[in-house]
Design a protein around this motif. Structure first.
Motif: not given
Length: 71
Positions: A40-43, A55-60
């Motif tokens: 998870y920390l890596h991600d 350019a697009k919103k990326i969710d965490p």
């Protein structure tokens, strides 16, 4: 499971196989939780480095279920 708990060391496997089942399962759960935390920390780090430049919103990334409610 025994192999993972013993770190793939044959001599240690002989010791681990004698553990009470509850202790073995708790140790395995701990190992799984640590592994999930590291992943998870890596991600999150990858997301944090990519998201501002996208350019697009990326969710965490979502917190894995095994980590919810545990410290």
């Amino acid at each position: 499971m025994v192999r993972e708990l013993a770190g793939y060391d044959v001599d240690r496997m002989r010791q681990v196989v004698r553990w009470p089942l509850r202790d073995a399962l708790l140790a395995y759960q701990h190992m799984r939780r640590d592994s999930a935390r590291e992943q998870y920390l890596h991600d999150v780090r990858v997301w944090a480095s990519i998201a501002p430049h996208s350019a697009k919103k990326i969710d965490p990334p979502k917190v894995p279920a095994i980590l919810k409610g545990h410290s």
